[in-house]
Design a protein around this motif. Structure first.
Motif, PDB file in Angstrom:
ATOM      1  N   PHE A  26      48.118  38.963  34.584  1.00 18.44           N
ATOM      2  CA  PHE A  26      47.272  39.824  33.757  1.00 18.44           C
ATOM      3  C   PHE A  26      47.560  41.287  34.122  1.00 18.44           C
ATOM      4  N   PRO A  27      48.586  41.875  33.506  1.00 22.39           N
ATOM      5  CA  PRO A  27      48.994  43.239  33.863  1.00 22.39           C
ATOM      6  C   PRO A  27      47.882  44.269  33.687  1.00 22.39           C
ATOM      7  N   GLU A  28      46.858  43.922  32.902  1.00 21.42           N
ATOM      8  CA  GLU A  28      45.738  44.849  32.700  1.00 21.42           C
ATOM      9  C   GLU A  28      44.868  44.972  33.949  1.00 21.42           C
ATOM     10  N   PHE A  29      44.985  44.026  34.855  1.00 19.32           N
ATOM     11  CA  PHE A  29      44.137  44.013  36.045  1.00 19.32           C
ATOM     12  C   PHE A  29      44.707  44.903  37.145  1.00 19.32           C
ATOM     13  N   SER A  30      43.816  45.639  37.791  1.00 20.98           N
ATOM     14  CA  SER A  30      44.113  46.297  39.056  1.00 20.98           C
ATOM     15  C   SER A  30      43.156  45.681  40.067  1.00 20.98           C
ATOM     16  N   VAL A  31      43.704  44.998  41.071  1.00 21.77           N
ATOM     17  CA  VAL A  31      42.893  44.142  41.927  1.00 21.77           C
ATOM     18  C   VAL A  31      42.781  44.692  43.344  1.00 21.77           C
ATOM     19  N   ILE A  32      41.585  44.630  43.879  1.00 22.84           N
ATOM     20  CA  ILE A  32      41.342  44.876  45.303  1.00 22.84           C
ATOM     21  C   ILE A  32      40.810  43.571  45.889  1.00 22.84           C
ATOM     22  N   SER A  33      41.425  43.103  46.973  1.00 21.23           N
ATOM     23  CA  SER A  33      41.032  41.841  47.588  1.00 21.23           C
ATOM     24  C   SER A  33      40.427  42.078  48.967  1.00 21.23           C
ATOM     25  N   ARG A  34      39.387  41.309  49.265  1.00 27.18           N
ATOM     26  CA  ARG A  34      38.768  41.354  50.594  1.00 27.18           C
ATOM     27  C   ARG A  34      38.380  39.939  51.018  1.00 27.18           C
ATOM     28  N   CYS A  35      38.493  39.685  52.321  1.00 28.08           N
ATOM     29  CA  CYS A  35      38.100  38.401  52.886  1.00 28.08           C
ATOM     30  C   CYS A  35      36.728  38.512  53.544  1.00 28.08           C
ATOM     31  N   ILE A  36      35.987  37.403  53.528  1.00 27.80           N
ATOM     32  CA  ILE A  36      34.779  37.365  54.335  1.00 27.80           C
ATOM     33  C   ILE A  36      35.203  37.216  55.800  1.00 27.80           C
ATOM     34  N   PRO A  37      34.395  37.716  56.738  1.00 25.17           N
ATOM     35  CA  PRO A  37      34.781  37.661  58.154  1.00 25.17           C
ATOM     36  C   PRO A  37      34.433  36.333  58.825  1.00 25.17           C
ATOM     37  N   ASP A  38      35.148  36.055  59.904  1.00 23.32           N
ATOM     38  CA  ASP A  38      34.795  34.978  60.848  1.00 23.32           C
ATOM     39  C   ASP A  38      34.798  33.588  60.238  1.00 23.32           C
ATOM     40  N   GLN A  39      35.665  33.339  59.246  1.00 24.90           N
ATOM     41  CA  GLN A  39      35.784  31.991  58.693  1.00 24.90           C
ATOM     42  C   GLN A  39      37.263  31.642  58.490  1.00 24.90           C
ATOM     43  N   PRO A  40      38.001  31.428  59.595  1.00 18.63           N
ATOM     44  CA  PRO A  40      39.447  31.176  59.494  1.00 18.63           C
ATOM     45  C   PRO A  40      39.798  29.882  58.784  1.00 18.63           C
ATOM     46  N   GLU A  41      38.848  28.936  58.671  1.00 16.95           N
ATOM     47  CA  GLU A  41      39.108  27.692  57.947  1.00 16.95           C
ATOM     48  C   GLU A  41      38.433  27.687  56.583  1.00 16.95           C
ATOM     49  N   PRO A 197      43.579  27.049  39.711  1.00 20.66           N
ATOM     50  CA  PRO A 197      42.269  27.710  39.690  1.00 20.66           C
ATOM     51  C   PRO A 197      42.332  29.233  39.676  1.00 20.66           C
ATOM     52  N   VAL A 198      43.356  29.830  40.266  1.00 19.81           N
ATOM     53  CA  VAL A 198      43.451  31.294  40.237  1.00 19.81           C
ATOM     54  C   VAL A 198      43.804  31.766  38.829  1.00 19.81           C
ATOM     55  N   MET A 199      44.694  31.060  38.158  1.00 17.41           N
ATOM     56  CA  MET A 199      44.985  31.409  36.775  1.00 17.41           C
ATOM     57  C   MET A 199      43.737  31.250  35.905  1.00 17.41           C
ATOM     58  N   CYS A 200      42.988  30.174  36.143  1.00 18.39           N
ATOM     59  CA  CYS A 200      41.784  29.933  35.343  1.00 18.39           C
ATOM     60  C   CYS A 200      40.723  31.004  35.570  1.00 18.39           C
ATOM     61  N   GLU A 201      40.520  31.411  36.819  1.00 16.12           N
ATOM     62  CA  GLU A 201      39.520  32.452  37.077  1.00 16.12           C
ATOM     63  C   GLU A 201      39.941  33.759  36.434  1.00 16.12           C
ATOM     64  N   GLY A 202      41.238  34.021  36.399  1.00 18.97           N
ATOM     65  CA  GLY A 202      41.724  35.221  35.739  1.00 18.97           C
ATOM     66  C   GLY A 202      41.516  35.181  34.243  1.00 18.97           C
ATOM     67  N   LEU A 203      41.749  34.018  33.638  1.00 19.17           N
ATOM     68  CA  LEU A 203      41.541  33.870  32.197  1.00 19.17           C
ATOM     69  C   LEU A 203      40.078  34.102  31.822  1.00 19.17           C
ATOM     70  N   VAL A 204      39.174  33.534  32.607  1.00 17.88           N
ATOM     71  CA  VAL A 204      37.752  33.713  32.305  1.00 17.88           C
ATOM     72  C   VAL A 204      37.331  35.165  32.516  1.00 17.88           C
ATOM     73  N   MET A 205      37.827  35.808  33.561  1.00 17.69           N
ATOM     74  CA  MET A 205      37.496  37.219  33.766  1.00 17.69           C
ATOM     75  C   MET A 205      38.053  38.071  32.630  1.00 17.69           C
ATOM     76  N   TYR A 206      39.264  37.765  32.185  1.00 23.52           N
ATOM     77  CA  TYR A 206      39.852  38.501  31.073  1.00 23.52           C
ATOM     78  C   TYR A 206      38.968  38.407  29.833  1.00 23.52           C
ATOM     79  N   MET A 207      38.463  37.210  29.553  1.00 27.86           N
ATOM     80  CA  MET A 207      37.575  37.021  28.406  1.00 27.86           C
ATOM     81  C   MET A 207      36.247  37.750  28.598  1.00 27.86           C
ATOM     82  N   GLU A 208      35.735  37.757  29.811  1.00 29.51           N
ATOM     83  CA  GLU A 208      34.492  38.481  30.093  1.00 29.51           C
ATOM     84  C   GLU A 208      34.661  39.975  29.795  1.00 29.51           C
ATOM     85  N   LEU A 209      35.773  40.528  30.209  1.00 33.45           N
ATOM     86  CA  LEU A 209      35.999  41.961  29.996  1.00 33.45           C
ATOM     87  C   LEU A 209      36.238  42.273  28.528  1.00 33.45           C
ATOM     88  N   LEU A 210      36.942  41.384  27.823  1.00 33.60           N
ATOM     89  CA  LEU A 210      37.115  41.580  26.375  1.00 33.60           C
ATOM     90  C   LEU A 210      35.759  41.569  25.665  1.00 33.60           C
TER      91      LEU A 210
END
Length: 215
Positions: A26-41, A197-210
């Motif tokens: 989704f070239p329209e997306f500019s993404v910032i990613s963050r992890c929750i702490p203290d959960q290596p598994e 699932p990552v492609m699917c979450e992107g598709l749903v977010m794309y539709m939400e923004l549209l």
């Protein structure tokens, strides 16, 4: 800007893997990613989910304060999704709910393939009677077990068995399977749709923004 929440504590390159996939699809997306702490598994049982929810809640609010147009919870268990969604003024999309919704498009006999014995709740909630069964690859107990040739082969073997049992679509139920990019391989060996699932979450977010920006 889209904020992506990862529920496995990991180094920067791995934390950003789903975001890079989303930006490539989704070239329209500019993404910032963050992890929750203290959960290596990551999140793989009731205890790890309970520990993760307040951390996810905190990150979602931080993304909102940064001006994110939407937030993606990149975990098929969707921990805290409904609760946190009510607290935000921007769309919050979960990987599990998104994948289940997309599975409705592709088949009547849906099998989920993940890392826990029972299908995540949002898969059951969305798919209802179309969800035939859930499967776990042999030797896989958390997302870390998916890495390497052994994990890859275990996923392929299990997917083949689901096709033999009558699946007409496989909905992956762990975003770690998206991290290793296995969906196209599974489609090749089974001959049926396999939903990343990552492609699917992107598709749903794309539709939400549209929808949000529809004039």
């Amino acid at each position: 800007m889209i904020g992506v929440i990862r529920v496995v504590t990991q180094e920067k390159a791995e934390c950003e893997r789903h975001g890079r996939l989303l930006e490539s699809w989704f070239p329209e997306f500019s993404v910032i990613s963050r992890c929750i702490p203290d959960q290596p598994e990551g999140v793989h049982d009731e205890a790890s989910e309970a520990a993760a929810i307040p951390k996810i809640q905190k990150l979602a609010k931080e993304f909102e304060e940064l001006g994110a147009d939407g937030v993606i919870l990149s975990c098929c268990g969707d921990p805290g999704l409904d609760l946190i969604r009510k607290e935000l003024s921007v769309p919050l999309v979960g990987a599990g709910e998104s994948t289940a919704l997309m599975a409705l498009r592709y088949g009547e006999r849906v099998y989920t393939l993940g890392i826990i014995e029972d299908a995540p709740e949002n898969y059951k909630k969305v798919l209802k009677e179309r969800l035939i069964d859930n499967a776990v690859p042999d030797g896989v107990h958390c997302t870390l077990d998916l890495q390497g040739e052994k994990g890859w082969n275990a996923v392929c073997k299990k997917a083949k068995s689901l096709k033999e049992n009558g699946a007409d679509v496989i909905a992956l139920a762990c975003t770690g399977m998206a991290s290793i990019g296995i969906a196209p391989k599974l489609e090749a060996v089974t001959g049926i749709p396999v939903l990343d699932p990552v492609m699917c979450e992107g598709l749903v977010m794309y539709m939400e923004l549209l929808r949000k920006n529809f004039k």
